[in-house]
Design a protein around this motif. Structure first.
Motif, PDB file in Angstrom:
ATOM      1  N   GLU A  71       8.534  -5.133   4.620  1.00 36.85           N
ATOM      2  CA  GLU A  71       9.272  -4.142   3.673  1.00 36.85           C
ATOM      3  C   GLU A  71       9.608  -2.911   3.952  1.00 36.85           C
ATOM      4  N   TYR A  72       8.473  -2.137   4.002  1.00 33.14           N
ATOM      5  CA  TYR A  72       8.583  -0.726   4.587  1.00 33.14           C
ATOM      6  C   TYR A  72       9.774  -0.854   5.852  1.00 33.14           C
ATOM      7  N   SER A  81      20.618  15.852   6.919  1.00 32.30           N
ATOM      8  CA  SER A  81      20.431  13.810   6.698  1.00 32.30           C
ATOM      9  C   SER A  81      19.067  13.457   7.084  1.00 32.30           C
ATOM     10  N   ALA A  82      17.859  14.420   8.275  1.00 39.71           N
ATOM     11  CA  ALA A  82      16.839  13.847   7.619  1.00 39.71           C
ATOM     12  C   ALA A  82      16.279  13.621   6.052  1.00 39.71           C
ATOM     13  N   GLU A  83      16.592  14.917   5.341  1.00 41.37           N
ATOM     14  CA  GLU A  83      16.380  14.890   4.361  1.00 41.37           C
ATOM     15  C   GLU A  83      16.651  13.747   3.067  1.00 41.37           C
ATOM     16  N   HIS A  84      17.872  13.657   3.737  1.00 41.96           N
ATOM     17  CA  HIS A  84      18.103  12.478   2.893  1.00 41.96           C
ATOM     18  C   HIS A  84      17.855  10.966   2.724  1.00 41.96           C
ATOM     19  N   PHE A  85      17.151  11.030   4.490  1.00 40.35           N
ATOM     20  CA  PHE A  85      16.779   9.567   4.942  1.00 40.35           C
ATOM     21  C   PHE A  85      15.491   9.009   4.276  1.00 40.35           C
ATOM     22  N   CYS A  86      15.004  10.312   4.167  1.00 37.36           N
ATOM     23  CA  CYS A  86      13.523  10.902   3.408  1.00 37.36           C
ATOM     24  C   CYS A  86      12.919   9.650   2.007  1.00 37.36           C
ATOM     25  N   LYS A  87      14.494  10.304   1.197  1.00 42.01           N
ATOM     26  CA  LYS A  87      14.132  10.241   0.223  1.00 42.01           C
ATOM     27  C   LYS A  87      14.495   8.779  -0.138  1.00 42.01           C
ATOM     28  N   ARG A  88      15.609   7.978   0.567  1.00 40.81           N
ATOM     29  CA  ARG A  88      16.195   6.677   0.507  1.00 40.81           C
ATOM     30  C   ARG A  88      15.098   6.084   0.647  1.00 40.81           C
ATOM     31  N   VAL A  89      14.275   6.125   1.815  1.00 38.64           N
ATOM     32  CA  VAL A  89      12.905   5.419   2.268  1.00 38.64           C
ATOM     33  C   VAL A  89      11.844   5.301   0.620  1.00 38.64           C
ATOM     34  N   ALA A  90      11.605   6.628  -0.287  1.00 40.32           N
ATOM     35  CA  ALA A  90      10.883   6.641  -0.814  1.00 40.32           C
ATOM     36  C   ALA A  90      11.772   6.246  -2.145  1.00 40.32           C
ATOM     37  N   GLU A  91      12.697   6.045  -2.655  1.00 36.97           N
ATOM     38  CA  GLU A  91      13.386   5.615  -3.169  1.00 36.97           C
ATOM     39  C   GLU A  91      13.553   4.094  -2.654  1.00 36.97           C
ATOM     40  N   LEU A  92      14.034   3.482  -1.606  1.00 36.22           N
ATOM     41  CA  LEU A  92      13.662   2.174  -1.780  1.00 36.22           C
ATOM     42  C   LEU A  92      12.716   1.282  -1.487  1.00 36.22           C
ATOM     43  N   THR A  93      11.658   2.356  -1.545  1.00 33.58           N
ATOM     44  CA  THR A  93       9.760   1.446  -2.150  1.00 33.58           C
ATOM     45  C   THR A  93       9.144   1.770  -3.044  1.00 33.58           C
ATOM     46  N   PRO A 130       0.553  -1.630  -0.313  1.00 32.61           N
ATOM     47  CA  PRO A 130       0.197   0.265   0.253  1.00 32.61           C
ATOM     48  C   PRO A 130       0.503   0.917  -0.174  1.00 32.61           C
ATOM     49  N   ALA A 131       0.126   2.740  -0.672  1.00 35.29           N
ATOM     50  CA  ALA A 131       0.744   3.902  -0.752  1.00 35.29           C
ATOM     51  C   ALA A 131       0.927   4.291   0.845  1.00 35.29           C
ATOM     52  N   VAL A 132       1.727   4.801   1.546  1.00 33.80           N
ATOM     53  CA  VAL A 132       2.148   5.208   2.893  1.00 33.80           C
ATOM     54  C   VAL A 132       3.048   6.662   3.183  1.00 33.80           C
ATOM     55  N   ASN A 133       2.414   7.658   3.997  1.00 30.43           N
ATOM     56  CA  ASN A 133       2.312   9.001   3.621  1.00 30.43           C
ATOM     57  C   ASN A 133       2.592   8.898   5.487  1.00 30.43           C
ATOM     58  N   TRP A 134       3.713   9.588   5.663  1.00 31.38           N
ATOM     59  CA  TRP A 134       3.895  10.175   7.085  1.00 31.38           C
ATOM     60  C   TRP A 134       4.033  11.264   6.675  1.00 31.38           C
ATOM     61  N   ARG A 135       4.982  12.019   8.067  1.00 29.37           N
ATOM     62  CA  ARG A 135       4.902  12.883   8.911  1.00 29.37           C
ATOM     63  C   ARG A 135       5.921  13.096   9.845  1.00 29.37           C
ATOM     64  N   LEU A 136       7.770  14.161   9.049  1.00 26.66           N
ATOM     65  CA  LEU A 136       8.569  13.599  10.463  1.00 26.66           C
ATOM     66  C   LEU A 136       8.828  15.076  10.529  1.00 26.66           C
ATOM     67  N   ALA A 137       8.622  15.200  12.171  1.00 24.34           N
ATOM     68  CA  ALA A 137       8.950  16.715  12.831  1.00 24.34           C
ATOM     69  C   ALA A 137      10.090  16.302  13.589  1.00 24.34           C
ATOM     70  N   SER A 138      11.362  17.273  12.740  1.00 25.18           N
ATOM     71  CA  SER A 138      12.310  18.070  13.200  1.00 25.18           C
ATOM     72  C   SER A 138      12.628  19.027  14.454  1.00 25.18           C
ATOM     73  N   THR A 193       6.260   7.344   1.438  1.00 28.29           N
ATOM     74  CA  THR A 193       6.589   8.512   1.421  1.00 28.29           C
ATOM     75  C   THR A 193       6.817   9.267   3.269  1.00 28.29           C
ATOM     76  N   ILE A 194       7.721  10.445   3.120  1.00 24.29           N
ATOM     77  CA  ILE A 194       8.020  10.603   4.139  1.00 24.29           C
ATOM     78  C   ILE A 194       7.896  12.606   4.185  1.00 24.29           C
ATOM     79  N   ARG A 195       6.866  12.648   4.754  1.00 28.07           N
ATOM     80  CA  ARG A 195       7.344  14.174   4.674  1.00 28.07           C
ATOM     81  C   ARG A 195       8.299  15.062   6.365  1.00 28.07           C
ATOM     82  N   GLN A 196       9.504  15.663   5.579  1.00 26.30           N
ATOM     83  CA  GLN A 196      10.512  16.360   6.836  1.00 26.30           C
ATOM     84  C   GLN A 196       9.812  17.671   6.685  1.00 26.30           C
ATOM     85  N   PHE A 197       9.219  18.158   8.222  1.00 26.52           N
ATOM     86  CA  PHE A 197       9.021  19.429   9.056  1.00 26.52           C
ATOM     87  C   PHE A 197       9.795  19.631  10.474  1.00 26.52           C
TER      88      PHE A 197
END
Length: 361
Positions: A259-260, A49-61, A29-37, A66-70
């Motif tokens: 897998e996620y 570094s957390a921006e890289h984390f969010c990008k990699r999670v999207a690439e790996l799935t 399934p598609a999953v959309n999260w929010r990350l508070a920094s 997808t995780i949106r950072q704030f």
């Protein structure tokens, strides 16, 4: 979860890792999260570094997770990230655990304590030395599961309006500092304050505080602290190897397909390694620029270091005597630190000290 098996397969080659996981994500399934920094966007290494984390999670799935950072303050203030994750306001956060010292000083072991572990030792303790298991048990009580999320390496001792040469110079000093270090500073006569990064410059400029520690040359330069407090001290004895953490609401974690979950863990390891590498690369040039522009570099006197070490040991032992959760982590951690420092004195420190001295000839 077969973490090591997954990491071995996913990182056998950069291309292989990227290609394999999206295939695994097919049908998921598609999953959309929010990350508070806890950090502002201007601090591109620690926030990035957390921006890289969010990008990699999207690439790996395959783009399905997808995780949106704030940045700090966009959803919650930087010092309230843990509360937001615990309450389910956001699914996850990126934060230093010692910000939550007031809830329980045991949080600090997931980040840094005075005269604690270096960056490499902290990673070793967490990944191989029993730290993960101890901290995961502790975090269960807060409805959170934690992951590695970077390390800055040994930090600087901060910026001061005036020189501090003796313990007496610390008396009445209002300093921005967090966690156990604040308690130690208090016993040295200082007045500790916990202030988020975005407010540090203003507090120094207005004289609300007399000194402030943040991270190190690269980040400190971005904050412009040298313009309002020129005396720059080393080392940050309270942060020998401060580790950042990803906090995930445990109920949200348990909803994820395996897998996620594996993608999150893999991306967290990448983030952890990259942050340290970036700081080690960027700090030397930043320090040179700071000194060229008027920063006055000092090291804390032996008197201050000795007093800080003695007081740090005392406050840790006192906390252990009254806090069972703290003691459960502290006792094996203390033995690990002793063994690590004995080993470091044989090879690592000997080689490093030789190279430093050889370079000065």
């Amino acid at each position: 979860m077969q973490r090591r098996s997954f990491l071995k397969n996913a990182t056998a080659g950069a291309g292989a890792g990227v290609l394999a996981l999206p295939a695994m994500a097919q049908g998921q399934p598609a999953v959309n999260w929010r990350l508070a920094s806890s950090f502002p966007k201007t601090l591109d290494t620690i926030f990035g570094s957390a921006e890289h984390f969010c990008k990699r999670v999207a690439e790996l799935t395959g783009g399905k997770f997808t995780i949106r950072q704030f940045a700090g303050g966009e959803i919650v203030p930087g010092l309230q990230v843990m509360d937001a994750v615990q309450a389910g306001t956001v699914e996850m956060g990126h934060t230093p655990s010692y910000y939550y010292f007031g809830k329980d000083p045991a949080f600090c072991f997931d980040c840094a304590v005075p005269f604690g572990l270096t960056s490499r030792q902290q990673t070793a303790w967490y990944d191989q030395g029993g730290g993960r298991e101890l901290m995961r048990e502790f975090y269960k009580g807060y409805g959170i599961i934690n992951f590695l999320a970077g390390n800055t390496g040994t930090q600087m001792g901060g910026w001061y309006r005036k020189e501090v040469k003796t313990v007496a110079d610390m008396k009445g000093l209002k300093i921005r500092i967090a966690g156990f270090a604040g308690r130690v500073m208090e016993r040295m006569g200082a007045v500790p304050q916990q202030i988020p990064a975005s407010d540090v410059y203003g507090a120094l400029e207005k004289g609300t505080i007399d000194a402030a520690e943040w991270v190190g040359p690269y980040d400190d330069e971005k904050l412009g602290l040298q313009r309002v407090a020129p005396h720059y001290y080393a080392p940050g004895w309270w942060e020998a190897g401060p580790q950042l953490s990803f906090y995930i609401n445990i109920k949200e974690w348990e909803k994820l397909p395996k897998e996620y979950q594996a993608a999150l863990e893999c991306a967290s390891y990448e983030c952890h390694v990259i942050m340290q590498a970036e700081y080690d690369t960027k700090n030397p040039a930043a320090l040179a620029r700071l000194m060229k522009n008027g920063a006055k570099l000092h090291t804390f006197s032996k008197e201050i270091m000795d007093a800080a070490y003695k007081l740090s040991t005392a406050v840790m032992e006192e906390e252990s005597a009254k806090n069972a959760k703290f003691k459960k982590i502290y006792e094996p951690w203390k033995k690990f630190r002793q063994d690590q420092n004995q080993w470091a004195s044989v090879a690592e420190a000997t080689m490093q000290n030789f190279l430093i001295n050889a370079g000065r000839k």
